[in-house]
Design a protein around this motif. Structure first.
Motif, PDB file in Angstrom:
ATOM      1  N   ASP A  38      -4.659  -7.584  -2.921  1.00 58.00           N
ATOM      2  CA  ASP A  38      -4.709  -6.538  -1.599  1.00 58.00           C
ATOM      3  C   ASP A  38      -6.125  -6.535  -1.075  1.00 58.00           C
ATOM      4  N   MET A  39      -6.285  -6.811  -0.012  1.00 59.29           N
ATOM      5  CA  MET A  39      -7.290  -7.041   0.947  1.00 59.29           C
ATOM      6  C   MET A  39      -8.361  -5.660   0.801  1.00 59.29           C
ATOM      7  N   LYS A  40      -7.468  -4.463   0.835  1.00 58.94           N
ATOM      8  CA  LYS A  40      -8.073  -3.220   0.918  1.00 58.94           C
ATOM      9  C   LYS A  40      -8.842  -3.109  -0.392  1.00 58.94           C
ATOM     10  N   VAL A  41      -8.210  -3.123  -1.541  1.00 61.11           N
ATOM     11  CA  VAL A  41      -9.064  -3.161  -2.833  1.00 61.11           C
ATOM     12  C   VAL A  41     -10.013  -4.110  -3.049  1.00 61.11           C
ATOM     13  N   LEU A  42     -10.084  -5.479  -2.501  1.00 61.74           N
ATOM     14  CA  LEU A  42     -11.079  -6.223  -2.410  1.00 61.74           C
ATOM     15  C   LEU A  42     -12.316  -5.805  -1.696  1.00 61.74           C
ATOM     16  N   ASN A  43     -11.804  -5.221  -0.698  1.00 58.44           N
ATOM     17  CA  ASN A  43     -13.037  -4.921   0.142  1.00 58.44           C
ATOM     18  C   ASN A  43     -13.485  -3.434   0.217  1.00 58.44           C
ATOM     19  N   ASP A  44     -13.083  -2.823  -0.907  1.00 59.56           N
ATOM     20  CA  ASP A  44     -13.542  -1.235  -1.153  1.00 59.56           C
ATOM     21  C   ASP A  44     -14.647  -1.082  -1.870  1.00 59.56           C
ATOM     22  N   PRO A  45     -16.002  -0.762  -1.349  1.00 59.93           N
ATOM     23  CA  PRO A  45     -17.150  -0.874  -2.095  1.00 59.93           C
ATOM     24  C   PRO A  45     -17.236   0.174  -3.339  1.00 59.93           C
ATOM     25  N   LYS A  69     -14.870   0.477  -5.424  1.00 58.01           N
ATOM     26  CA  LYS A  69     -14.065  -0.086  -6.323  1.00 58.01           C
ATOM     27  C   LYS A  69     -14.505  -1.650  -6.735  1.00 58.01           C
ATOM     28  N   PRO A  70     -15.417  -1.676  -7.590  1.00 60.57           N
ATOM     29  CA  PRO A  70     -16.283  -2.939  -7.769  1.00 60.57           C
ATOM     30  C   PRO A  70     -15.040  -3.905  -8.527  1.00 60.57           C
ATOM     31  N   CYS A  71     -15.378  -5.263  -8.106  1.00 60.57           N
ATOM     32  CA  CYS A  71     -14.279  -6.203  -8.812  1.00 60.57           C
ATOM     33  C   CYS A  71     -14.517  -6.883 -10.076  1.00 60.57           C
ATOM     34  N   TYR A  72     -15.519  -6.079 -10.712  1.00 59.55           N
ATOM     35  CA  TYR A  72     -16.213  -6.395 -11.897  1.00 59.55           C
ATOM     36  C   TYR A  72     -16.658  -5.355 -12.828  1.00 59.55           C
ATOM     37  N   GLY A  73     -16.984  -5.487 -14.219  1.00 58.65           N
ATOM     38  CA  GLY A  73     -17.243  -4.406 -15.027  1.00 58.65           C
ATOM     39  C   GLY A  73     -17.188  -4.756 -16.390  1.00 58.65           C
TER      40      GLY A  73
END
Length: 206
Positions: free
Chosen positions: A27-34, A36-40
């Motif tokens: 989901d591009m919206k999730v991937l580009n949501d500042p 909601k980081p893609c790591y942790g």
């Protein structure tokens, strides 16, 4: 991406194909949501979720005509031709999940839930459940939970991430309700749409 490239290189033209399972999103919206980081850091391990949208683009650039990306839950349910729910998602619909439970209390709910399921659940693949109780579990609770663990049948629910079919859940509904689960909440969870970040199945044929 390197794995997809190598898989395409080594697979024969008539091979069944390549499957990969991992946590992430397309989901591009999730991937580009500042926000909601893609790591942790999860469970003490620093983790990155997989960018399946990027892998899809890379695969097409490599000349792979058809790439199929679906949630792992959709893949398992389609393969079994029924609705499925991971045990961890079942635990999340228990009323006590809305409160702040201590870690050993979460373990207690997990063990008792598996025990209730095992009254009717039967796996074709026998195995011994490996479940270590936490050090801060009170002595009386530890003894009771250890007794339940020792009585677990080899054909029972194999682990905490096992998928359960709608039929298996309904067969065990009486025992689950005794633990406080609500039938309506379980049925809603079975029909709920995938979360923004989920375990996914990626497949392509050469």
């Amino acid at each position: 991406c390197a794995t997809v490239k190598e898989a395409k290189r080594v697979l024969a033209p008539d091979a069944i194909g390549f499957s990969s399972f991992d946590a992430g999103t397309a989901d591009m919206k999730v991937l580009n949501d500042p926000d909601k980081p893609c790591y942790g850091q999860f469970g003490g391990q620093y983790s990155f979720m997989v960018n399946f949208a990027l892998i899809n683009s890379v695969a097409k650039q490599l000349g792979i005509a058809t790439v199929n990306i679906e949630t792992q839950r959709e893949f398992v349910g389609r393969s079994l031709n029924t609705n499925v729910l991971p045990l961890v998602d079942l635990l999340a619909v228990h009323p006590s999940a809305r409160s702040q439970m201590r870690a050993w209390e979460q373990d207690r709910l997990t063990i008792k839930t598996m025990h209730a399921l095992n009254r009717t659940y039967s796996s074709p693949y026998p195995r011994t459940l490996d479940f270590s109780l936490l050090q801060d579990t009170p002595a009386d609770e530890r003894e009771a939970l250890q007794g339940i663990l020792s009585s677990m049948k080899p054909q029972g629910v194999p682990d905490t991430i096992a998928y359960l079919t709608e039929e298996e859940l309904l067969a065990a509904i009486e025992g689950l309700e005794e633990l406080g689960y609500e039938r309506d909440a379980i049925m809603m969870a079975l029909a709920a749409p995938p979360a923004p970040v989920e375990y996914h199945h990626l497949f392509f044929a050469p």
